[in-house]
Design a protein around this motif. Sequence first.
Motif, PDB file in Angstrom:
ATOM      1  N   HIS A 276      73.540  16.791  66.914  1.00  0.00           N
ATOM      2  CA  HIS A 276      72.091  16.739  67.147  1.00  0.00           C
ATOM      3  C   HIS A 276      71.455  15.501  66.554  1.00  0.00           C
ATOM      4  N   CYS A 277      71.900  15.102  65.350  1.00  0.00           N
ATOM      5  CA  CYS A 277      71.252  13.946  64.729  1.00  0.00           C
ATOM      6  C   CYS A 277      72.235  12.823  64.448  1.00  0.00           C
ATOM      7  N   ASP A 278      73.529  13.009  64.795  1.00  0.00           N
ATOM      8  CA  ASP A 278      74.513  11.934  64.677  1.00  0.00           C
ATOM      9  C   ASP A 278      74.956  11.659  63.236  1.00  0.00           C
ATOM     10  N   THR A 293      77.029  23.261  59.338  1.00  0.00           N
ATOM     11  CA  THR A 293      75.652  23.147  58.882  1.00  0.00           C
ATOM     12  C   THR A 293      75.388  21.695  58.561  1.00  0.00           C
ATOM     13  N   CYS A 294      74.399  21.118  59.239  1.00  0.00           N
ATOM     14  CA  CYS A 294      74.117  19.700  59.029  1.00  0.00           C
ATOM     15  C   CYS A 294      73.187  19.544  57.830  1.00  0.00           C
ATOM     16  N   THR A 295      73.601  18.729  56.866  1.00  0.00           N
ATOM     17  CA  THR A 295      72.780  18.552  55.663  1.00  0.00           C
ATOM     18  C   THR A 295      71.617  17.602  55.930  1.00  0.00           C
ATOM     19  N   THR A 296      71.672  16.885  57.036  1.00  0.00           N
ATOM     20  CA  THR A 296      70.609  15.922  57.328  1.00  0.00           C
ATOM     21  C   THR A 296      69.473  16.559  58.124  1.00  0.00           C
ATOM     22  N   CYS A 297      69.825  17.226  59.247  1.00  0.00           N
ATOM     23  CA  CYS A 297      68.758  17.783  60.083  1.00  0.00           C
ATOM     24  C   CYS A 297      68.674  19.301  59.979  1.00  0.00           C
ATOM     25  N   GLY A 298      69.624  19.919  59.285  1.00  0.00           N
ATOM     26  CA  GLY A 298      69.554  21.353  59.039  1.00  0.00           C
ATOM     27  C   GLY A 298      70.041  22.228  60.180  1.00  0.00           C
ATOM     28  N   THR A 299      70.580  21.639  61.237  1.00  0.00           N
ATOM     29  CA  THR A 299      71.062  22.428  62.370  1.00  0.00           C
ATOM     30  C   THR A 299      72.284  23.267  61.953  1.00  0.00           C
ATOM     31  N   VAL A 300      72.303  24.523  62.351  1.00  0.00           N
ATOM     32  CA  VAL A 300      73.446  25.392  62.091  1.00  0.00           C
ATOM     33  C   VAL A 300      74.046  25.794  63.428  1.00  0.00           C
TER      34      VAL A 300
HETATM   35 ZN    ZN Z   1      72.223  16.971  62.122  1.00  0.00          ZN
END
Ligand code: ZN
Length: 336
Positions: A276-278, A293-300
């Motif tokens: 989602h945010c690369d 779980t993305c630590t940058t954009c929070g997408t799970v």
């Molecule tokens: Zn992300």
Amino acid sequence: MLTEARARTPWLREGSSVPQQQVIRDFGRSRAKAQKDIAERVPVARRAGMPKWKTKHEALPTLNYTRCGFRLKGGRLHLAGGIVVTVVWSRELSAEPSSVRVYQDSIGHWYCSFVVPAHIQPLPETGRVLGVDWGVKETATTTSDAYDLPHAEHGRKSRAKLGRYDRMMARRKPKKGRLGSKGYREAKKLRAKAHKKVARQREDTGRKWAKKVVRDHDVIAVEDFRPRFLAKSTMARKAADAAIGATKAALIEMGRKHGRDIRLVHPAHTTMDCAHCDARAKHALPLGERTYTCTTCGTVTPRDKNSARVMLVRAGLNPAGADGGRPPGALLQEAA
Ligand SMILES: [Zn+2]
């Protein structure tokens, strides 16, 4: 040099020179490829291998005849050296073949494989794209749930059988340097037959899935999986490996046949990147961790779904064309 060698070597002279020339050409080509890979510093795991030594008693025969080495007459195959083969045709040849490979498989069946120019059978455009990630539990996880392919576990039922044949072979194993006994060869054949059956089932499952995927999508981004990375380890892993290999091959072949765009994506870091945010995670996810779980954009997202989406992004495709949705271009056209 072949002419010279044939003049000096009686057993070489017995065979036709056409497939012998082809063997030398194939060898030269594979050597050139291996040397090119070394010169270009291709990582060892991706290099073309050097041809392996084969001994007469272990190797299965395979002979390639080029245009002047074979002829088709009345449905029969005439090979250089006065050999006539009655062929059981699996399908009609779509064009004049440029070469034929005659080979024997591990269970003793002989096949003729003809090379003909490929004709593309185009399918209607769909405006849809798909990302595919390979795995152990699910052979294919895709950006659209309807196309996920659970691992069929074809190897499981035959595992007991294979184990039995393995033990049979071990008991009858010939001493070093000796030829195998009749019983040993029989066990070997039974084992090969069981293996072949599983391989055919995998091929069949792969083809059916590939057909569906190719019919419903214009562009498919897929992890360029190399089985040797996972091959060591458990039986389950090995079975998953083989299933992925067969399914990937079926997808590439089906895509070629129907003129679809199959994009192979380098597998490095696909489990670490956020679709989602690369952003790239600092550490690889442990295999047991099923959620990304993305630590940058929070997408799970489920781990494999994220990877499938990463394939799309890496192949330069718009994820909006996945998930059953249509890409913006298609919507505009419809509106017009
Ligand atoms: Zn992300």
